[in-house]
Design a protein around this motif. Structure first.
Motif, PDB file in Angstrom:
ATOM      1  N   ASN A 195      44.004   6.868  19.477  1.00  0.00           N
ATOM      2  CA  ASN A 195      43.150   6.059  18.594  1.00  0.00           C
ATOM      3  C   ASN A 195      41.740   6.622  18.448  1.00  0.00           C
ATOM      4  O   ASN A 195      40.773   5.870  18.341  1.00  0.00           O
ATOM      5  CB  ASN A 195      43.091   4.601  19.068  1.00  0.00           C
ATOM      6  N   SER A 196      41.616   7.946  18.457  1.00  0.00           N
ATOM      7  CA  SER A 196      40.312   8.561  18.222  1.00  0.00           C
ATOM      8  C   SER A 196      40.341   9.310  16.893  1.00  0.00           C
ATOM      9  O   SER A 196      41.373   9.843  16.485  1.00  0.00           O
ATOM     10  CB  SER A 196      39.932   9.498  19.368  1.00  0.00           C
ATOM     11  N   ARG A 197      39.196   9.291  16.212  1.00  0.00           N
ATOM     12  CA  ARG A 197      39.052   9.964  14.916  1.00  0.00           C
ATOM     13  C   ARG A 197      37.665  10.561  14.844  1.00  0.00           C
ATOM     14  O   ARG A 197      36.742  10.105  15.517  1.00  0.00           O
ATOM     15  CB  ARG A 197      39.160   8.945  13.765  1.00  0.00           C
ATOM     16  N   ILE A 198      37.509  11.539  13.979  1.00  0.00           N
ATOM     17  CA  ILE A 198      36.180  12.036  13.681  1.00  0.00           C
ATOM     18  C   ILE A 198      35.737  11.378  12.373  1.00  0.00           C
ATOM     19  O   ILE A 198      36.575  11.061  11.516  1.00  0.00           O
ATOM     20  CB  ILE A 198      36.142  13.576  13.586  1.00  0.00           C
ATOM     21  N   ALA A 199      34.437  11.127  12.262  1.00  0.00           N
ATOM     22  CA  ALA A 199      33.866  10.587  11.028  1.00  0.00           C
ATOM     23  C   ALA A 199      32.514  11.242  10.831  1.00  0.00           C
ATOM     24  O   ALA A 199      31.916  11.765  11.781  1.00  0.00           O
ATOM     25  CB  ALA A 199      33.715   9.068  11.110  1.00  0.00           C
ATOM     26  N   ALA A 216      36.823  21.409  15.197  1.00  0.00           N
ATOM     27  CA  ALA A 216      37.347  22.204  16.314  1.00  0.00           C
ATOM     28  C   ALA A 216      36.805  21.674  17.641  1.00  0.00           C
ATOM     29  O   ALA A 216      37.545  21.559  18.622  1.00  0.00           O
ATOM     30  CB  ALA A 216      36.980  23.678  16.136  1.00  0.00           C
ATOM     31  N   LEU A 217      35.518  21.313  17.693  1.00  0.00           N
ATOM     32  CA  LEU A 217      34.935  20.750  18.912  1.00  0.00           C
ATOM     33  C   LEU A 217      35.574  19.413  19.262  1.00  0.00           C
ATOM     34  O   LEU A 217      35.756  19.090  20.434  1.00  0.00           O
ATOM     35  CB  LEU A 217      33.422  20.549  18.738  1.00  0.00           C
ATOM     36  N   ALA A 218      35.901  18.646  18.261  1.00  0.00           N
ATOM     37  CA  ALA A 218      36.493  17.319  18.490  1.00  0.00           C
ATOM     38  C   ALA A 218      37.971  17.411  18.836  1.00  0.00           C
ATOM     39  O   ALA A 218      38.532  16.477  19.422  1.00  0.00           O
ATOM     40  CB  ALA A 218      36.305  16.446  17.247  1.00  0.00           C
ATOM     41  N   ILE A 258      38.138   4.931  19.048  1.00  0.00           N
ATOM     42  CA  ILE A 258      37.010   5.814  19.355  1.00  0.00           C
ATOM     43  C   ILE A 258      36.703   6.624  18.104  1.00  0.00           C
ATOM     44  O   ILE A 258      37.606   7.253  17.525  1.00  0.00           O
ATOM     45  CB  ILE A 258      37.348   6.771  20.525  1.00  0.00           C
ATOM     46  N   ILE A 259      35.447   6.623  17.705  1.00  0.00           N
ATOM     47  CA  ILE A 259      35.027   7.389  16.532  1.00  0.00           C
ATOM     48  C   ILE A 259      34.001   8.420  16.981  1.00  0.00           C
ATOM     49  O   ILE A 259      32.930   8.074  17.493  1.00  0.00           O
ATOM     50  CB  ILE A 259      34.415   6.474  15.452  1.00  0.00           C
ATOM     51  N   GLU A 289      37.925  -3.525  17.650  1.00  0.00           N
ATOM     52  CA  GLU A 289      36.881  -2.997  18.534  1.00  0.00           C
ATOM     53  C   GLU A 289      36.809  -1.483  18.377  1.00  0.00           C
ATOM     54  O   GLU A 289      37.840  -0.796  18.448  1.00  0.00           O
ATOM     55  CB  GLU A 289      37.175  -3.357  19.988  1.00  0.00           C
ATOM     56  N   PHE A 290      35.586  -1.002  18.198  1.00  0.00           N
ATOM     57  CA  PHE A 290      35.350   0.421  17.997  1.00  0.00           C
ATOM     58  C   PHE A 290      34.208   0.876  18.896  1.00  0.00           C
ATOM     59  O   PHE A 290      33.270   0.110  19.139  1.00  0.00           O
ATOM     60  CB  PHE A 290      34.945   0.711  16.546  1.00  0.00           C
ATOM     61  N   THR A 291      34.278   2.113  19.356  1.00  0.00           N
ATOM     62  CA  THR A 291      33.157   2.756  20.037  1.00  0.00           C
ATOM     63  C   THR A 291      32.830   4.015  19.256  1.00  0.00           C
ATOM     64  O   THR A 291      33.712   4.856  19.021  1.00  0.00           O
ATOM     65  CB  THR A 291      33.498   3.113  21.493  1.00  0.00           C
ATOM     66  N   VAL A 292      31.582   4.129  18.843  1.00  0.00           N
ATOM     67  CA  VAL A 292      31.111   5.300  18.112  1.00  0.00           C
ATOM     68  C   VAL A 292      30.399   6.216  19.106  1.00  0.00           C
ATOM     69  O   VAL A 292      29.438   5.815  19.759  1.00  0.00           O
ATOM     70  CB  VAL A 292      30.155   4.898  16.971  1.00  0.00           C
ATOM     71  N   VAL A 293      30.904   7.445  19.234  1.00  0.00           N
ATOM     72  CA  VAL A 293      30.317   8.450  20.122  1.00  0.00           C
ATOM     73  C   VAL A 293      29.649   9.494  19.237  1.00  0.00           C
ATOM     74  O   VAL A 293      30.330  10.301  18.593  1.00  0.00           O
ATOM     75  CB  VAL A 293      31.390   9.101  21.019  1.00  0.00           C
TER      76      VAL A 293
END
Length: 125
Positions: free
Chosen positions: A35-39, A24-26, A6-7, A62-66
């Motif tokens: 398996n989540s990161r900020i980008a 901070a929000l993330a 998850i990105i 496999e990635f999901t961009v939020v």
């Protein structure tokens, strides 16, 4: 390891204070969702390109961009899909783009809660 990554994608800024706000929000999501990161789309690191390439190097496919955007403007209609298409072609990964968080009614409820909290604090002063 081939679990979905998850990105959380923010726009990015050269102002570190801006990035600190998004990190901070993330934070709660990054702590709760494995398996989540900020980008960042631009102007800050890590970039979407970096996060996807690091994930692929670690075996993710496999990635999901939020998008941490309030609405889908030009960036989400054109720029980000073009970035994703190029990343899919260069890495062989499958990258799904979710709607921006601003389109989710839960965010509207959260804004209402924050406003109510602010009004309550103002009334108590």
């Amino acid at each position: 390891m081939n679990s979905r990554r998850i990105i959380l994608l923010a726009h990015g800024s050269s102002d570190k204070r801006w990035c600190d706000t998004f990190e901070a929000l993330a934070g709660p999501t990054l702590n709760a969702v494995s398996n989540s990161r900020i980008a960042y789309m631009e102007l800050a690191d890590p970039s979407l390109d970096t996060v996807v390439h690091e994930g692929v190097a670690a075996g993710a496919r496999e990635f999901t961009v939020v998008p941490l955007f309030l609405a889908a403007g030009r960036h989400l209609r054109k720029d980000v899909p073009a970035m994703i298409e190029a990343l899919e072609q260069s890495t062989g990964a499958s990258i799904q783009l979710s709607p921006p968080i601003g389109e989710n009614p839960l965010l509207g409820q959260a804004i209402k809660d924050v406003v109510a909290l602010q009004l309550g604090q103002s009334a108590g002063q």
